[in-house]
Design an enzyme around this catalytic site. Structure first.
Site, PDB file in Angstrom:
ATOM      1  N   HIS A 135       0.810  -1.223  -0.005  1.00  0.00           N
ATOM      2  CA  HIS A 135      -0.064   0.040   0.077  1.00  0.00           C
ATOM      3  C   HIS A 135       0.928   1.520  -0.073  1.00  0.00           C
ATOM      4  O   HIS A 135       2.104   1.148   0.336  1.00  0.00           O
ATOM      5  CB  HIS A 135      -0.813  -0.055   1.328  1.00  0.00           C
ATOM      6  N   LYS A 139      -0.900   5.077   4.662  1.00  0.00           N
ATOM      7  CA  LYS A 139      -1.766   4.122   5.010  1.00  0.00           C
ATOM      8  C   LYS A 139      -1.129   3.940   6.557  1.00  0.00           C
ATOM      9  O   LYS A 139      -0.038   3.524   6.796  1.00  0.00           O
ATOM     10  CB  LYS A 139      -1.751   2.784   4.384  1.00  0.00           C
TER      11      LYS A 139
END
Ligand SMILES: NC(=O)c1ccc[n+]([C@@H]2O[C@H](COP(=O)([O-])OP(=O)(O)OC[C@H]3O[C@@H](n4cnc5c(N)ncnc54)[C@H](OP(=O)(O)O)[C@@H]3O)[C@@H](O)[C@H]2O)c1
Length: 242
Positions: A135, A139
């Site tokens: 990600h 995040k």
């Protein structure tokens, strides 16, 4: 449909775009700078609230939606140890709650493939399994909520794995299911499940190309939930089940 956005960050804004294009109205947008607007007077205009906030604020936000009596869709990750409490409160209050660790249609199909593969692999002990999730660096939680769902679905079906871990086991074939979290930009979200043997690997991958899939799924869920009472998941919305 009138939608209240609880959390107006990257996801809140993507959901707003999709909702407006589908003819819905956004009645309020809550972020940390206008928390005073998150009250029954403002929320009364909403048919549904869509909550994508932070791991720290999700539980209280959802409690508040239940107390106010507004149906709520949530996609915030990193607070799931308290999900059962929210589900119980929803039942107590005869409210409406739908949670998904991932709203994209593709990921929900990937979830079902993952379950099927784990069932098949249960008897082939030559294969060890691990999960990778990649990600963007903004995040906050690790591992991703999606990776946790994938891991729990494997553990339920693969007798040789008992718990998931973020620390790489020293040896393969332990009872621990390793989730490797990588953070790099730009990466809206990739999840890879790999079964490894000496002879070959069997791998399934889901790669999100943008946030659009999550936003579309959340709006689809909001449209679907209108007029319903109870606790739901994306499986109910998409009618996919093995
Ligand atoms: N389920 C899925 O499909 C899916 C997909 C993508 C992301 N997610 C998850 O969704 C969540 C949000 O992601 P994002 O990328 O939109 O994050 P983000 O850009 O950081 O946005 C978070 C938003 O929450 C707001 N916020 C902070 N405290 C709040 C509070 N007490 N009440 C209400 N809102 C508050 C922030 O306001 P300020 O900006 O003023 O601080 C911001 O608007 C994360 O947990 C992420 O992992 C889920």
């Amino acid at each position: 449909m009138n939608i209240a956005l609880i959390g107006y960050g990257k996801m809140g804004k993507a959901i707003e775009d999709v909702a407006l294009r589908r003819g819905h109205t956004i009645t309020c947008k809550i972020s940390s700078s206008n928390l005073q607007d998150f009250n029954p007077r403002v929320l009364q205009w909403a048919d549904v609230a869509i909550e994508f906030s932070t791991p720290e604020s999700a539980y209280n936000n959802l409690r508040q939606c239940m107390e106010i009596g507004v149906p709520v869709i949530s996609g915030t990750t990193g607070w799931l140890n308290k999900k059962t409490e929210i589900e119980q409160l929803c039942i107590e209050k005869q409210g409406t709650f739908l949670y998904a660790s991932n709203f994209s249609i593709g990921v929900n199909i990937f979830f079902e493939l993952n379950k099927l593969l784990a069932q098949m692999m249960n008897k082939y002990e030559v294969y060890d399994v691990d999960i990778q999730e990649i990600h963007h660096t903004a995040k906050l939680d690790k591992p991703s909520g999606t990776a946790i769902t994938v891991a729990n679905d494997i553990i339920e079906r693969l007798e040789r794995k008992k718990v998931w871990t973020i620390s790489k086991p020293e040896n393969p074939f332990t009872r621990d299911l390793f989730i490797e979290s990588r953070r790099e930009d730009p990466a809206p979200g990739t999840h890879i499940v790999t079964y490894r043997s000496e002879i070959d690997d069997v791998e399934i991958t889901h790669t999100a190309h943008s946030r659009l899939g999550f936003a579309k799924g959340a709006v689809l869920a909001a449209e679907w939930i209108l007029g319903k009472k109870g606790v739901f998941s994306m499986k109910d919305v998409l009618e996919i089940d093995q």
